[in-house]
Design an enzyme around this catalytic site. Structure first.
Site, short mmCIF file in Angstrom:
data_model
loop_
_atom_site.label_atom_id
_atom_site.label_comp_id
_atom_site.label_asym_id
_atom_site.label_seq_id
_atom_site.Cartn_x
_atom_site.Cartn_y
_atom_site.Cartn_z
N GLU A 77 -34.73 -7.19 12.49
CA GLU A 77 -34.14 -6.92 11.17
C GLU A 77 -34.55 -7.94 10.09
O GLU A 77 -33.84 -8.11 9.11
CB GLU A 77 -32.61 -6.88 11.28
CG GLU A 77 -32.11 -5.72 12.12
CD GLU A 77 -30.64 -5.48 11.87
OE1 GLU A 77 -30.32 -4.59 11.08
OE2 GLU A 77 -29.82 -6.22 12.46
N HIS A 96 -27.56 -12.58 7.60
CA HIS A 96 -27.15 -11.26 8.10
C HIS A 96 -26.24 -11.47 9.30
O HIS A 96 -26.55 -12.25 10.20
CB HIS A 96 -28.37 -10.43 8.51
CG HIS A 96 -28.00 -9.16 9.21
ND1 HIS A 96 -27.10 -8.26 8.67
CD2 HIS A 96 -28.39 -8.63 10.41
CE1 HIS A 96 -26.96 -7.24 9.50
NE2 HIS A 96 -27.72 -7.45 10.56
N HIS A 98 -22.99 -9.53 11.98
CA HIS A 98 -22.28 -8.35 12.47
C HIS A 98 -20.80 -8.65 12.66
O HIS A 98 -20.14 -8.01 13.48
CB HIS A 98 -22.87 -7.90 13.82
CG HIS A 98 -24.32 -7.56 13.77
ND1 HIS A 98 -25.14 -7.62 14.88
CD2 HIS A 98 -25.12 -7.15 12.76
CE1 HIS A 98 -26.37 -7.26 14.56
NE2 HIS A 98 -26.39 -6.98 13.27
N HIS A 167 -22.15 -1.62 10.72
CA HIS A 167 -23.18 -2.55 11.16
C HIS A 167 -22.82 -4.01 10.86
O HIS A 167 -22.72 -4.81 11.78
CB HIS A 167 -24.49 -2.14 10.48
CG HIS A 167 -25.67 -2.98 10.82
ND1 HIS A 167 -26.94 -2.68 10.39
CD2 HIS A 167 -25.80 -4.14 11.51
CE1 HIS A 167 -27.79 -3.61 10.83
NE2 HIS A 167 -27.12 -4.50 11.50
ZN LIG Z 1 -27.90 -6.22 12.19
#
Ligand SMILES: [Zn+2]
Length: 249
Positions: A77, A96, A98, A167
């Site tokens: 990602e 990023h 989760h 997500h």
């Molecule tokens: Zn992710």
């Protein structure tokens, strides 16, 4: 120490902090814009953030291509990072995550994430939600190419945080300290907000209160205070580059 060496060391600290504070686990990542080449960014090889060391850091262009023939497996990602850096020249760090506590607000069709506690004012007044399905249909929900990364950055627009449906989230900071601060307080804010929603109507921060809490100087002493604390808690205080004003001697 060169600017690049300092940047890499701070990036290692950020990885350890985010893992120790529960913002990321085996997955999730943090990057910084390359200090000598604003068209590139630095990001670990595919490794859990709590384990990242200086030697794991790789260099990428905005299309997620490695620089210098580095053949180590990168994060799938990484396109999140290139998408945001290419659209936001003032942004120097991207995270990023989760984080579970944020996820309900990424899938609710009626309740949007709002900053409700003072420490979360730095996330900004508007937290948009990006649903990969809107443009790309049924996928594995991961951001795995440049087009998806740029579409995500388009929904982030000029904001500090974008939620990613079912997500996680992506956060953007003018500095690494700012991005880490936003990412640590976002899940805390989500927990408080979720608890308060069970009680009924909720007081959220006003636009004026948020404006007061927006970080004016991402390198200010109050930012350093948290960074130092989190780094020592994460066991990597020895990597800290202590600013001159904070030294005892
Ligand atoms: Zn992710």
């Amino acid at each position: 120490m060169t600017k690049l060496e300092t940047a890499i060391r701070n990036l290692v600290i950020a990885n350890r902090i985010l893992a120790n504070e529960g913002v990321v686990d085996a997955y999730g990542h943090v990057s910084i814009r390359h200090p000598d080449n604003p068209e590139h960014y630095l990001l670990s090889r595919s490794r859990s953030p709590g384990l990242v060391e200086a030697g794991d850091i790789m260099e990428f262009d905005f299309d997620g291509r490695t620089v210098g023939g580095d053949k180590r497996p990168p994060y799938l990602e990484r396109f999140i990072h290139g998408g945001i850096y290419s659209r936001r020249p003032e942004i120097n760090a991207v995270i990023h995550s989760h984080a579970d506590d944020v996820l309900p607000f990424s899938i609710s069709l009626t309740t949007r994430m709002r900053p409700v506690v003072h420490t979360a004012g730095c996330m900004g007044a508007h937290i948009p939600v990006w649903d990969i399905r809107d443009k790309f249909g049924d996928t594995n929900l991961l951001v795995t190419n440049t087009e998806q990364g740029r579409d995500l950055a388009g929904t982030l627009a000029a904001n500090n945080v974008v939620l990613m449906s079912a997500h996680g989230f992506a956060a953007a900071g003018r500095s690494l300290l700012e991005a880490v601060r936003i990412s640590v307080y976002l899940p805390k804010n989500a927990r408080v907000y979720m608890g308060a929603l069970r009680l009924g109507e909720v007081r959220v921060l006003s636009p004026g209160e948020i404006e007061h809490k927006m970080v004016k100087n991402p390198e200010a002493p109050e930012m350093w205070r948290a960074w130092e604390y989190w780094a020592k808690r994460a066991g990597c205080g020895d990597l800290l580059d202590i600013p001159a004003w904070a030294r005892k001697d």
